[in-house]
Design a protein around this motif. Structure first.
Motif, PDB file in Angstrom:
ATOM      1  N   UNK A 216      21.501 -32.378  -1.917  1.00 14.38           N
ATOM      2  CA  UNK A 216      21.920 -33.188  -0.878  1.00 14.38           C
ATOM      3  C   UNK A 216      23.279 -32.670   0.120  1.00 14.38           C
ATOM      4  N   UNK A 217      24.007 -32.012  -0.619  1.00 18.39           N
ATOM      5  CA  UNK A 217      25.277 -31.535   0.059  1.00 18.39           C
ATOM      6  C   UNK A 217      24.636 -30.601   1.172  1.00 18.39           C
ATOM      7  N   UNK A 218      23.670 -29.514   0.379  1.00 22.47           N
ATOM      8  CA  UNK A 218      23.367 -28.488   1.190  1.00 22.47           C
ATOM      9  C   UNK A 218      22.781 -29.069   2.693  1.00 22.47           C
ATOM     10  N   UNK A 219      21.800 -29.921   2.338  1.00 25.50           N
ATOM     11  CA  UNK A 219      20.988 -30.416   3.532  1.00 25.50           C
ATOM     12  C   UNK A 219      21.753 -31.215   4.495  1.00 25.50           C
ATOM     13  N   UNK A 220      22.905 -31.830   4.091  1.00 26.48           N
ATOM     14  CA  UNK A 220      23.952 -32.450   4.988  1.00 26.48           C
ATOM     15  C   UNK A 220      24.624 -31.597   5.760  1.00 26.48           C
ATOM     16  N   UNK A 221      24.885 -30.492   5.597  1.00 23.50           N
ATOM     17  CA  UNK A 221      25.340 -29.221   6.473  1.00 23.50           C
ATOM     18  C   UNK A 221      24.280 -28.979   7.456  1.00 23.50           C
ATOM     19  N   UNK A 222      23.182 -29.498   7.412  1.00 24.37           N
ATOM     20  CA  UNK A 222      22.190 -29.310   8.791  1.00 24.37           C
ATOM     21  C   UNK A 222      22.077 -27.806   8.886  1.00 24.37           C
ATOM     22  N   UNK A 223      21.662 -27.304   7.978  1.00 28.61           N
ATOM     23  CA  UNK A 223      21.398 -25.439   8.097  1.00 28.61           C
ATOM     24  C   UNK A 223      20.424 -25.362   9.120  1.00 28.61           C
ATOM     25  N   UNK A 224      20.695 -24.080   9.729  1.00 28.90           N
ATOM     26  CA  UNK A 224      19.772 -23.747  10.913  1.00 28.90           C
ATOM     27  C   UNK A 224      18.469 -23.178  10.038  1.00 28.90           C
ATOM     28  N   UNK A 225      18.621 -22.549   8.799  1.00 28.15           N
ATOM     29  CA  UNK A 225      17.573 -22.066   8.145  1.00 28.15           C
ATOM     30  C   UNK A 225      17.770 -22.044   6.743  1.00 28.15           C
ATOM     31  N   UNK A 226      16.877 -22.286   6.017  1.00 28.10           N
ATOM     32  CA  UNK A 226      16.996 -22.662   4.503  1.00 28.10           C
ATOM     33  C   UNK A 226      16.028 -21.395   3.958  1.00 28.10           C
ATOM     34  N   UNK A 227      16.712 -20.707   2.946  1.00 25.30           N
ATOM     35  CA  UNK A 227      16.087 -19.713   2.047  1.00 25.30           C
ATOM     36  C   UNK A 227      15.873 -20.226   0.757  1.00 25.30           C
ATOM     37  N   UNK A 228      14.802 -19.840   0.075  1.00 30.22           N
ATOM     38  CA  UNK A 228      14.534 -20.102  -1.498  1.00 30.22           C
ATOM     39  C   UNK A 228      13.864 -19.217  -2.211  1.00 30.22           C
ATOM     40  N   UNK A 229      14.355 -18.926  -3.248  1.00 27.22           N
ATOM     41  CA  UNK A 229      13.755 -17.929  -4.472  1.00 27.22           C
ATOM     42  C   UNK A 229      13.366 -18.920  -5.639  1.00 27.22           C
ATOM     43  N   UNK A 230      12.283 -19.241  -5.871  1.00 22.70           N
ATOM     44  CA  UNK A 230      12.050 -20.313  -6.870  1.00 22.70           C
ATOM     45  C   UNK A 230      11.942 -19.784  -8.233  1.00 22.70           C
ATOM     46  N   UNK A 231      11.538 -18.482  -8.251  1.00 21.33           N
ATOM     47  CA  UNK A 231      11.439 -17.636  -9.674  1.00 21.33           C
ATOM     48  C   UNK A 231      11.535 -16.223  -9.513  1.00 21.33           C
ATOM     49  N   UNK A 232      11.929 -15.457 -10.494  1.00 20.84           N
ATOM     50  CA  UNK A 232      11.882 -13.999 -10.228  1.00 20.84           C
ATOM     51  C   UNK A 232      10.909 -13.226  -9.711  1.00 20.84           C
ATOM     52  N   UNK A 233      11.027 -12.378  -8.865  1.00 19.77           N
ATOM     53  CA  UNK A 233      10.030 -11.326  -8.385  1.00 19.77           C
ATOM     54  C   UNK A 233       9.830 -10.086  -9.238  1.00 19.77           C
ATOM     55  N   UNK A 234      10.346 -10.073 -10.279  1.00 24.41           N
ATOM     56  CA  UNK A 234      10.236  -8.928 -11.172  1.00 24.41           C
ATOM     57  C   UNK A 234       8.861  -9.211 -12.085  1.00 24.41           C
ATOM     58  N   UNK A 235       7.984  -8.171 -11.701  1.00 23.82           N
ATOM     59  CA  UNK A 235       6.449  -8.320 -12.305  1.00 23.82           C
ATOM     60  C   UNK A 235       6.798  -8.445 -13.903  1.00 23.82           C
ATOM     61  N   UNK A 236       7.723  -7.728 -14.583  1.00 21.57           N
ATOM     62  CA  UNK A 236       7.744  -7.799 -15.925  1.00 21.57           C
ATOM     63  C   UNK A 236       8.005  -9.209 -16.377  1.00 21.57           C
ATOM     64  N   UNK A 237       8.442 -10.025 -15.545  1.00 17.65           N
ATOM     65  CA  UNK A 237       8.826 -11.473 -16.017  1.00 17.65           C
ATOM     66  C   UNK A 237       7.827 -12.312 -15.753  1.00 17.65           C
ATOM     67  N   UNK A 238       6.626 -11.942 -15.097  1.00 15.45           N
ATOM     68  CA  UNK A 238       5.411 -12.651 -14.771  1.00 15.45           C
ATOM     69  C   UNK A 238       5.195 -13.415 -16.080  1.00 15.45           C
ATOM     70  N   UNK A 239       4.842 -14.882 -15.885  1.00 19.90           N
ATOM     71  CA  UNK A 239       4.515 -15.672 -17.089  1.00 19.90           C
ATOM     72  C   UNK A 239       5.149 -15.889 -18.025  1.00 19.90           C
ATOM     73  N   UNK A 240       6.510 -15.557 -17.885  1.00 18.49           N
ATOM     74  CA  UNK A 240       7.817 -15.949 -18.814  1.00 18.49           C
ATOM     75  C   UNK A 240       8.754 -16.882 -17.813  1.00 18.49           C
ATOM     76  N   UNK A 241       8.680 -16.446 -16.533  1.00 19.71           N
ATOM     77  CA  UNK A 241       9.464 -17.197 -15.710  1.00 19.71           C
ATOM     78  C   UNK A 241       8.965 -18.497 -15.047  1.00 19.71           C
ATOM     79  N   UNK A 242       9.434 -19.774 -15.187  1.00 15.68           N
ATOM     80  CA  UNK A 242       8.730 -20.988 -14.545  1.00 15.68           C
ATOM     81  C   UNK A 242       9.578 -21.064 -13.295  1.00 15.68           C
ATOM     82  N   UNK A 243       8.932 -21.867 -12.343  1.00 18.38           N
ATOM     83  CA  UNK A 243       9.749 -21.849 -11.086  1.00 18.38           C
ATOM     84  C   UNK A 243      10.955 -22.787 -11.371  1.00 18.38           C
TER      85      UNK A 243
END
Length: 269
Positions: A216-243
């Protein structure tokens, strides 16, 4: 800081070295705040004496003493902040962890970017709007998974933030300061001298809803751009890491609000 880490290495205290290191850095941060308050009092006294100055020798001496006290306080504050930031940088180099002030704002020195509280930034934006003016610079908000802390994750986070900095050279980075990917983003802001806005999750006040209240606080800042990384990009963690739920929530709400959203993805082959 180096002596502290050397002294507790290979002892029972090594398991709590993070607590001890952050306590040491925090002590200098607290001291800088106390010195700043004393200097502010001296400045108030100086203004009062200047306002009521009657031209007498006694009044002149008193004014000079108050001025000297205010100036010495400013110098002492800057010196203590430099010590604090040097200890923080040493801790980061030794452990890879990033220290952030738990309470209050942190004024930057030549060693690091400035840090301010999200609540203060939100208030400033609202004040600026009421005065029909714009806030100082664009805000880029980042929300990421705590488990996204692999070298591949770090590389792509830095790529995304470097892209944002090229697009908005006077940007500020807003994040909650959570462990993992957001700590990596804070480390980038320190390296680049980018102002940091922290919207911390207050678990004492909001319990399990705290990460979403931080959104809520982040959105109240009215950001120009929002970046997200919902889970690891490491292939070795595929299937183990949930979003990561709070990052998914932030992305969805940003798009619903019509804000620019850019998910961080694996580098194209």
């Amino acid at each position: 800081m180096t002596e502290l880490l050397d002294a507790i290495a290979d002892t029972a205290l090594e398991d709590v070295q993070t607590i001890l290191a952050e306590a040491l850095i925090g002590a200098f941060h607290s001291a800088a705040g106390r010195i700043e308050r004393d200097a502010d009092k001296a400045r108030d006294r100086m203004r009062l004496l200047d306002r009521d100055f009657d031209g007498s020798e006694a009044a002149d001496v008193e004014l000079q003493e108050a001025t000297a006290k205010a100036r010495s306080g400013d110098a002492a504050q800057q010196a203590v902040e430099m010590i604090r930031d040097a200890a923080s940088e040493t801790w980061t180099v030794a452990s890879g962890e990033v220290w952030t002030a738990w309470r209050g704002s942190r004024r930057g020195t030549f060693l690091s970017a400035a840090q301010i509280e999200a609540k203060l930034a939100i208030r400033a934006i609202r004040d600026a709007r009421s005065e029909s003016s714009q806030p100082g610079g664009p805000i880029v908000a980042f929300r990421g998974a705590p488990t996204a802390d692999s070298p591949e994750d770090a590389s792509r986070i830095f790529d995304a933030l470097n892209w944002a900095l090229r697009a908005w050279p006077d940007m500020a980075l807003a994040t909650t300061g959570a462990k993992g990917s957001e700590k990596l983003a804070i480390k980038w802001s320190r390296q680049k001298g980018v102002k940091l806005v922290l919207a911390r999750a207050d678990f004492d006040a909001h319990g399990k809803a705290a990460p979403f209240r931080a959104n809520d606080e982040l959105l109240a800042l009215e950001p120009t751009c929002c970046l997200t990384l919902v889970k690891s990009l490491d292939e070795s963690r595929a299937g183990q890491d949930r979003p990561f739920g709070p990052a998914l929530n932030f992305a969805q709400r940003a798009m619903e609000a019509g804000l620019r959203h850019q998910p961080i993805k694996v580098r194209a082959a």
